[in-house]
Design an enzyme around this catalytic site. Structure first.
Site, PDB file in Angstrom:
ATOM      1  CG  ASP A 229      -7.425  -3.668   3.735  1.00 54.28           C
ATOM      2  OD1 ASP A 229      -8.440  -3.496   4.429  1.00 54.28           O
ATOM      3  OD2 ASP A 229      -7.269  -3.142   2.625  1.00 54.28           O
TER       4      ASP A 229
ATOM      5  CE  LYS B 239       1.294 -17.750   0.161  1.00 52.66           C
ATOM      6  NZ  LYS B 239       0.519 -18.969   0.457  1.00 52.66           N
TER       7      LYS B 239
ATOM      8  CE1 TYR C 108      -3.231  -2.790   0.024  1.00 50.01           C
ATOM      9  CE2 TYR C 108      -4.199  -1.807   1.969  1.00 50.01           C
ATOM     10  CZ  TYR C 108      -4.237  -2.740   0.951  1.00 50.01           C
ATOM     11  OH  TYR C 108      -5.294  -3.617   0.880  1.00 50.01           O
TER      12      TYR C 108
ATOM     13  CG  ASP D 227      -2.345 -19.770   2.295  1.00 53.90           C
ATOM     14  OD1 ASP D 227      -1.478 -19.287   3.024  1.00 53.90           O
ATOM     15  OD2 ASP D 227      -2.102 -20.649   1.445  1.00 53.90           O
TER      16      ASP D 227
END
Length: 333
Positions: free
Chosen positions: A229, A171, A119, A205
């Site tokens: 987010d 991740k 972002y 995930d």
């Protein structure tokens, strides 16, 4: 002692839910001197910009703000007002509490890094042949200092609020540089809190799936900007949606508290908006300035009104208006 704070009522349903929140704060007896400023569409009408200098100056002076939902104008080159505020005041920590709602034994908090990651705004397209947008590229930026700062904040938050565990969501198995840096730094910080706060880590995930299957296993989650987010909105579904979701944006020199839902222009002015998220944001603000008992009283009163008194706005299956809901909470106080 009276504390000064900036008040930005916002757009759409913002003025309605903010007025309801002020009514409840008055009933609570908390002394706050509000400096009322503007942002979003209402600021364009008055100052020609969605984020006037007067609003920024007010927040710099008070270091504290309660903000309603703001609408960023489409077109015209305007950037997100909310993102601009986070960057202007280096509000690096986004804190989203998620109380039980539909699930028993669920009381988790998501701490999201607010200024780095995908972002940062490094998002562009490239022309190839005759196609001006044949290739798109987004760049994620993570720094050691940024990772260290947000993870330490999460562990300190856990200590301050009597939490038991911090889960690092990442991740790093795929994004080995950026997410790898975040995980590596988090593990270093976690060792400093050994014996005080337990810690573990989950790939994002898997964390998203576990939030649905067994949300009670989580206490404090700390993660990067994009993952935070997504996960914070997913977690809001556990308590009935964004109508009950407050948020805090915390920096070294300022803190801004807000309802995380949008301005809902389709129902603005009808007096049916749910003010709960804005009230809960005000409770978080009270916690931040050391008024912990007042914050807890407000949360208990709101929960009692919804659960025991069965006074609910339309989105929660009831028929109460915004002002009727606010009066019910004020009576409980």
């Amino acid at each position: 002692m009276t504390r000064e704070a900036t008040l930005i009522a916002g757009d759409g349903i913002g003025p309605e839910i903010t007025q309801a929140t002020l009514h409840v704060l008055d009933a609570l007896g908390v002394q706050i001197a509000w400096d009322e400023e503007y942002g979003g569409m209402s600021a364009i009408d008055k100052a020609g910009t969605p984020l006037p200098n007067a609003t920024l100056d007010s927040i710099r002076r008070t270091g504290l703000a309660l903000k309603g939902p703001l609408t960023t104008p489409i077109g015209g080159g305007y950037r997100s007002v909310t993102v601009a505020l986070r960057q202007e005041f280096e509000l690096y920590a986004n804190v989203r509490p998620v109380p039980g709602g539909r699930y028993q034994n669920v009381d988790l908090v998501i701490v999201r890094e607010n200024t780095e990651g995908l972002y940062v705004g490094m998002d562009r397209t490239f022309k190839v042949g005759g196609d001006p947008k044949a290739l798109a590229q987004a760049t994620s930026v993570m720094t050691r200092d940024g990772c260290r700062r947000i993870v330490r904040y999460a562990f300190e938050y856990a200590k301050r609020h009597g939490r038991k565990k911090v889960t690092v969501v990442h991740k790093a198995n795929i994004l080995k540089a950026t997410s790898g840096l975040f995980l590596e730094t988090a593990q270093m910080i976690a060792r400093e809190y050994g014996g005080q706060i337990a810690s573990d880590d989950k790939i994002v995930d898997n964390a998203a799936m576990q939030l649905v299957i067994n949300p009670a296993q989580f206490d404090v989650i700390v993660t990067t900007n994009l993952f935070g987010d997504i996960l914070s909105d997913e977690a809001s579904g556990l308590v009935g949606g964004l109508g009950l979701a407050p948020g805090a944006n915390i920096g070294e020199g300022a803190a801004i508290f807000e309802a995380v839902h949008g301005s809902a222009p389709d129902i603005a002015g009808q007096g049916i908006a749910n003010p709960s998220a804005q009230m809960l944001a005000a409770a978080m603000m009270l916690d931040h300035i050391g008024e912990l008992e007042a914050g807890n009283r407000l949360r208990r009163a709101l929960e009692t009104v919804i659960v025991k008194d069965n006074v609910r706005t339309k989105d929660l299956g009831g028929s109460a208006s915004t002002s009727e809901f606010a009066r019910a909470v004020a009576r409980r106080l």
